[in-house]
Design an enzyme around this catalytic site. Structure first.
Site, PDB file in Angstrom:
ATOM      1  N   ASP A 309       0.824  -1.214   0.000  1.00  0.00           N
ATOM      2  CA  ASP A 309       0.000   0.000   0.000  1.00  0.00           C
ATOM      3  C   ASP A 309       0.862   1.270   0.000  1.00  0.00           C
ATOM      4  O   ASP A 309       2.072   1.221   0.205  1.00  0.00           O
ATOM      5  CB  ASP A 309      -0.910  -0.021   1.237  1.00  0.00           C
ATOM      6  CG  ASP A 309      -1.990   1.059   1.166  1.00  0.00           C
ATOM      7  OD1 ASP A 309      -2.297   1.536   0.059  1.00  0.00           O
ATOM      8  OD2 ASP A 309      -2.521   1.422   2.229  1.00  0.00           O
ATOM      9  N   GLU A 312       2.185   4.940  -4.347  1.00  0.00           N
ATOM     10  CA  GLU A 312       2.154   5.820  -5.546  1.00  0.00           C
ATOM     11  C   GLU A 312       3.484   6.537  -5.727  1.00  0.00           C
ATOM     12  O   GLU A 312       3.808   6.851  -6.877  1.00  0.00           O
ATOM     13  CB  GLU A 312       0.994   6.811  -5.411  1.00  0.00           C
ATOM     14  CG  GLU A 312      -0.378   6.152  -5.444  1.00  0.00           C
ATOM     15  CD  GLU A 312      -0.679   5.298  -4.219  1.00  0.00           C
ATOM     16  OE1 GLU A 312      -0.161   5.638  -3.137  1.00  0.00           O
ATOM     17  OE2 GLU A 312      -1.400   4.303  -4.340  1.00  0.00           O
ATOM     18  N   ASP A 421      -9.284   3.298  -2.224  1.00  0.00           N
ATOM     19  CA  ASP A 421     -10.250   3.775  -1.220  1.00  0.00           C
ATOM     20  C   ASP A 421     -11.543   4.294  -1.843  1.00  0.00           C
ATOM     21  O   ASP A 421     -11.792   5.502  -1.884  1.00  0.00           O
ATOM     22  CB  ASP A 421      -9.603   4.885  -0.381  1.00  0.00           C
ATOM     23  CG  ASP A 421      -8.386   4.366   0.366  1.00  0.00           C
ATOM     24  OD1 ASP A 421      -8.195   3.134   0.412  1.00  0.00           O
ATOM     25  OD2 ASP A 421      -7.624   5.186   0.894  1.00  0.00           O
TER      26      ASP A 421
HETATM   27  C1  GLC Z   1      -4.909   3.377   2.744  1.00  0.00           C
HETATM   28  C2  GLC Z   1      -5.379   2.089   2.060  1.00  0.00           C
HETATM   29  C3  GLC Z   1      -6.444   1.435   2.908  1.00  0.00           C
HETATM   30  C4  GLC Z   1      -5.903   1.164   4.301  1.00  0.00           C
HETATM   31  C5  GLC Z   1      -5.391   2.470   4.925  1.00  0.00           C
HETATM   32  C6  GLC Z   1      -4.693   2.237   6.262  1.00  0.00           C
HETATM   33  O1  GLC Z   1      -5.926   4.307   2.756  1.00  0.00           O
HETATM   34  O2  GLC Z   1      -5.832   2.327   0.764  1.00  0.00           O
HETATM   35  O3  GLC Z   1      -6.882   0.229   2.313  1.00  0.00           O
HETATM   36  O4  GLC Z   1      -6.904   0.615   5.098  1.00  0.00           O
HETATM   37  O5  GLC Z   1      -4.470   3.101   4.050  1.00  0.00           O
HETATM   38  O6  GLC Z   1      -3.597   1.414   6.110  1.00  0.00           O
END
Ligand code: GLC
Length: 646
Positions: A309, A312, A421
């Site tokens: 995650d 980007e 998200d």
């Molecule tokens: C980002 C991710 C989401 C995750 C959050 C906390 O927003 O896209 O899926 O729950 O971070 O880690």
């Protein structure tokens, strides 16, 4: 036919795996300019349709809007947004005469696709950076162009079988007991489950490759306990490495010079969940190997799945950018009351994703310092590649589940994607439907959205309808954000309805898994728009809320509040199939044309194409328990040809 053209001196992205000669001259199509900037311009006929761009906003037919490939951490997927988390620069212009032209603009920098937005009969592709490879692909159908494209970019990632089960996630499961509860609720109610996802709270202070030992006192033992329940734990890994003296990932990265640097050679700093972080320079093969090797910490504990995650990479702010917040940011870390870390992106809204920040750090590519914004769209891809290459080295005999938020074409060989998200909105359920075929065109087969919606509060009916779509998406995961209404099935009334819907995933698993393998091995799409198959049907090209799934099925998900069903267009006679929990399969032959089809909240309805058949299994509580010996053939024949793993 595929032709490769080169403009300037492109940075190699490794997205194309087939060696192709560089054609001399320019393609006899449209006008090309590559001076200080790059542009390609072509006419669109009134009837041309434009497909592609993978994880992008709006419709399946991309015509009429402007899109940008500039991977962004942006949780507001409003209709006007031009870019989301990914950069998938492949698109096709499909003419009424059956001729289809495909274009792949292989550039890691920002690129814009104006598809009949400024001028309705013109497509203009522009990039401020004139160094890129362009592939032009000619074919007699969209599928032929997709297959030729997919062949040159290499085979799509195939995840382990358990990854086709149902997964429960939430940002907010903090300790062993939170996870135990999720598992117990599912098992006690007989709701199938294969995976529980671990969001950032399992880590010590959001530090990658650490475990909070107060919350998980004996992590390997906990992993084993879950394995005994047939549950795979899937932890998150974030891109930013926390700056903290004594933290080995940080210390080692600094010592070896493996973090991205500022112009003056110092390690670049960006604030994300852990506070101040450094970004591993995953574009440098040595640093990529080093970062990938860290996954061993979790592999050794028995983990066999990850989600990457914030790659980007997300930047809430940099110390330089923070100047502009005039002191507000410091108070967050001084523990000012009422401000918690999850408020950070909101507080930092004004300075988040700042282009100046992305132009202020550098990668080491083959010994050359390359400014980040010129290769921006490659970061998530290479973070995921770091992990996947490490899995090959560390656990060559094991399949590891891996999917990422940010991606570029090429990453489809290393992992899947989730679409970030989204919100608990009906419109995002529809967007999920529309994105699926486009992702497949670009090689991303293992994909899915946060079912029920990540942000905002879901509702019982929205979640059930979304799960009924999720039954068909390779990644079937219910995930939601901290602070939103909890959305595990057991938070709602009449939980049997959830059991009825989720169970169908397992009944269809033999079909879905075989379909996935077939699409991967044959460079095909799992999800196709109707007009890709019913090419002569003048209605089919207008339909973007129904999809073909594999060769045999068509789905028409319900995506409207309070709807008792929906209108479905059948391009030919089909067999309607109605499934709910363990109930016997109900079928009905429907003639071609329009039908209003009722779908109860606890049902999954789909259509088998004339002449085809699918296998349906008995209900199972996890993927390993699916009984392949007791399949019922449903459809027009009594035989189904399975695709097996080779
Ligand atoms: C980002 C991710 C989401 C995750 C959050 C906390 O927003 O896209 O899926 O729950 O971070 O880690």
């Amino acid at each position: 036919m595929v032709q490769k053209y080169r403009f300037g001196e492109p940075i190699q992205t490794d997205s194309v795996v087939e060696e192709l000669p560089i054609s001399s001259g320019l393609p006899q199509y449209g006008t090309w300019e590559a001076g200080d900037t790059f542009s390609f311009r072509c006419r669109l006929k009134d009837t041309d349709m434009v497909f592609g761009l993978g994880e992008a906003n709006r419709g399946i037919n991309k015509r009429g809007y402007i899109y940008e490939s500039n991977c962004r951490d942006d949780d507001e997927h409003f209709e006007h947004k031009r870019s989301l988390y990914a950069a998938h620069n492949f698109l096709m212009v499909a003419g009424e005469d059956g001729e289809v032209k495909g274009f792949y603009f292989d550039t890691p920098a920002v690129i814009t696709f104006d598809i009949g937005y400024t001028r309705q009969n013109e497509m203009t592709v522009t990039s401020p950076w004139p160094n890129l490879d362009v592939y032009v692909i000619w074919g007699e159908s969209c599928i032929s162009v997709v297959k030729q494209f997919r062949k040159i970019i290499g085979r799509s990632y195939i995840p382990p079988k358990f990854a086709f089960g149902y997964g429960q996630s939430r940002w907010g499961y903090v300790n062993e007991n939170d996870i135990r509860r999720v598992v117990a609720e599912h098992r006690n109610a007989g709701v199938p489950l294969d995976m529980v996802y671990m969001d950032i709270d399992y880590m010590q202070d959001y530090k990658d490759f650490t475990i909070n030992e107060e919350r998980f006192p004996d992590f390997p033992a906990f992993v084993r306990e879950m394995q005994a329940e047939h549950i795979h734990l899937v932890p998150i890994i974030d891109a930013g490495v926390k700056v903290e003296k004594g933290y080995p990932v940080y210390e080692e990265g600094v010592e070896k010079g493996y973090f991205c640097k500022r112009a003056d050679g110092s390690d670049f700093e960006a604030v994300v969940w852990p506070g101040v972080t450094h970004f591993p320079d995953v574009l440098n093969p040595e640093a990529r190997k080093w970062f990938g090797d860290w996954y061993r910490v979790l592999l050794d504990a028995g983990i066999d799945g990850f989600w990457n995650d914030m790659n980007e990479p997300a930047i809430f702010y940099t110390p330089e950018g923070a100047e502009r917040l005039r002191g507000r940011v410091e108070s967050i870390f001084d523990g000012e009351e009422g401000i918690s870390v999850d408020n950070l992106p909101w507080i930092c809204r004004e300075i988040k994703n700042n282009p100046e920040d992305y132009a202020s750090f550098y990668h080491n590519i083959d010994g050359k310092q390359v400014r980040h914004d010129l290769v921006h769209n490659l970061y998530g891809y290479n973070m995921t590649r770091a992990a996947a290459e490490a899995f090959e080295r560390l656990v060559p005999d094991k399949k590891i589940l891996m999917f990422s938020r940010s991606s570029y074409i090429g990453m489809h060989r290393y992992g899947g994607v989730w679409t970030g998200d989204n919100k608990a909105w009906w419109s995002h359920l529809l967007l999920n439907i529309k994105m699926l075929p486009s992702l497949n065109m670009c090689g991303f087969l293992y994909s899915g959205a946060d079912l029920g919606g990540f942000g905002e509060n879901t509702t019982r009916d929205l979640l059930l309808r979304w799960l009924a779509l999720g039954v068909f998406t390779p990644l079937m995961r219910n995930h939601s954000a901290l602070g939103t209404r909890e959305q595990e099935f057991y938070q709602f009334e009449q939980t049997d309805d959830f059991k009825d819907v989720i169970s169908i995933r397992y009944r269809l698993l033999p079909y879905l898994y075989s379909t996935y393998l077939k699409a991967a091995y044959e460079d095909d799409m799992i999800f196709k728009p109707l007009c890709f198959v019913y090419t002569e049907d003048s209605v089919a090209k207008n339909i973007e809320d129904q999809l073909l799934v594999g060769e045999e099925l068509m789905i028409a998900p319900v995506y409207q509040q309070n709807a008792e069903g929906r209108i479905v267009y059948l391009p030919e006679e089909m067999m309607l199939v109605r499934l709910s929990g363990e109930q016997p399969v109900e079928t009905e032959i429907l003639a071609a044309g329009l039908h209003f089809v009722k779908v109860a909240l606890n049902e999954v309805v789909f259509f088998i194409r004339k002449g085809y058949t699918i296998p349906v299994a008995p209900v199972a509580e996890y993927t390993d328990a699916v009984d392949y010996d007791n399949l019922v053939m449903v459809g027009y024949k009594d035989r189904y040809e399975f695709f097996e793993e080779v």
